[in-house]
Design an enzyme around this catalytic site. Structure first.
Site, short mmCIF file in Angstrom:
data_model
loop_
_atom_site.label_atom_id
_atom_site.label_comp_id
_atom_site.label_asym_id
_atom_site.label_seq_id
_atom_site.Cartn_x
_atom_site.Cartn_y
_atom_site.Cartn_z
N LYS A 38 13.71 1.45 -19.12
CA LYS A 38 14.11 0.36 -18.15
C LYS A 38 12.83 -0.31 -17.93
CE LYS A 38 12.69 3.74 -14.60
NZ LYS A 38 13.79 4.74 -13.42
N TYR A 264 -5.82 -21.97 -0.84
CA TYR A 264 -4.88 -21.92 0.35
C TYR A 264 -5.43 -21.14 1.43
CZ TYR A 264 -1.32 -23.51 -3.36
OH TYR A 264 -0.57 -24.68 -3.21
#
Length: 370
Positions: A38, A264
């Protein structure tokens, strides 16, 4: 000199074979091996992983959702595929692609039976999921009468397996709880076997169950994270080989003087001369913001370089003040030597999250040395 010229995820199939064989050596020869693929094969490449494991002897595969199972079928996988958490809206597609559902509640049992019947199916294979303590999904022991009544009133489905899931098999301080789960599963399945009149496949163990609880191996085990090189315990690290290696390169080097900021929100402000390297990987690639501000690190020329400032969408910046490096040099986020477990642990998370977060835009390179 490294051949890496951009951000890549290398997938080593020889390591996958090693891990499969190691886990298989821990169970009796008659115990089936189910490979959990998965989440894109735990962040790698589910198709490549499944095709290789099909060759080396996997008896079953498991995915979380129907779309994952369909993708495996479309890639050519013919081995049985269990869908661990199917949704009723996808039941017809599940059947059309010959996937096997884990049925975990009265609603899904009733709906799946009706769907199989409407499509004219006879004895379509299903797995019945029991909750023995994880309290996530699954029938309770009190539901046995209802399950059997539903099954006995239809020829559309047949129970080919009974399963449960261990909640803390990697934590030996929870051994009492795990043994309680195992004993609960034994009790439920004994009653189910007696009343069905035949014995379905029983499976409860995940990777840590395989390694720590031989009494829970039953007829089949589900190997997940262990296949990809992680055993949830430092003592197994030498026995397993990480399959995925996430690598990148230095795009540019900057030199900051005291008082200059980086990134940032000016999250990093230099207090002294600082040399930084910018790397083309960011939170859009799976390196989340939690790795920023000196919590996460990469390895450059065998030396750890901590991420400074905030992680950007497409880039991270690291402190290389004391590292002899140049633009174009290889950067290792994690590999066989520098484990994803160590990188994740340093930022307060686990290898599963780091591995499965790697974005599809990161180029996959499959290495098969067999």
């Amino acid at each position: 000199m490294s051949n890496v010229k951009e951000t890549v995820l290398e997938i080593n199939l020889a390591h996958l074979t090693h891990n499969f064989n190691y886990l298989k050596s821990k169970v009796n020869p008659n115990v089936k091996m189910l490979a959990v693929v998965k989440a894109s094969g735990y962040g790698s490449d589910a198709g490549a992983i499944a095709k290789h494991l099909e060759k080396v002897g996997a008896d079953y595969f498991a995915v979380a959702y129907v779309a994952e199972g369909i993708a495996l079928r479309e890639s050519g996988i013919t081995t049985p595929i269990l869908v661990l958490h199917p949704q009723p809206v996808n039941f017809q597609k599940l059947i059309e692609n010959q996937l096997e559902p884990s049925l975990y509640s009265s609603r899904v049992l009733k709906t799946f039976t009706a769907t199989a019947n409407s499509l004219g199916k006879k004895e379509y294979p299903v797995h019945i999921k029991f909750n023995t303590g994880l309290n996530r999904i699954g029938f309770s022991e009190d539901d046995v009468d209802h399950i059997l009544e539903t099954i006995n009133n239809t020829t559309a489905i047949k129970v080919v397996a009974l399963l449960s899931h261990l909640a803390a098999s990697e934590d030996l301080s929870e051994k009492e709880f795990t043994l309680k789960q195992i004993n609960s599963f034994k009790k439920i399945t004994t009653e189910m076997n007696d009343r069905l009149g035949y014995k379905p496949i029983l499976h409860q163990s995940n990777t840590s169950g395989i390694l720590n609880y031989p009494e829970a191996h039953f007829d089949m085990v589900r190997a997940g994270i262990g296949l990809y090189g992680y055993g949830n315990d430092a003592k197994y690290d030498p026995e397993l080989k990480p399959v995925a290696s996430l690598k990148s390169v230095i795009s540019q080097i900057h030199n900051l003087e005291s008082g200059e900021s980086l990134g940032y929100n000016r999250a990093f402000i230099a207090t002294k001369h600082t040399k930084t390297a910018t790397i083309p990987i960011g939170h859009a690639d799976g390196i989340s913001r939690q790795y920023g501000n000196k919590k996460g690190f990469v390895t450059i020329n065998n030396t750890q370089a901590y991420i400074i400032g905030n992680v950007c969408m497409d880039m991270i910046m690291v402190d290389v003040t004391d590292i002899d490096c140049r633009e174009g040099d290889e950067v290792i986020i994690f590999d066989t030597k520098y484990s994803a477990s160590k990188v994740a642990e340093n930022s307060g998370t686990i290898s599963y999250e780091l591995l499965t977060a790697i974005s599809p835009r990161v180029k996959r390179i499959v290495i098969d040395d067999n």
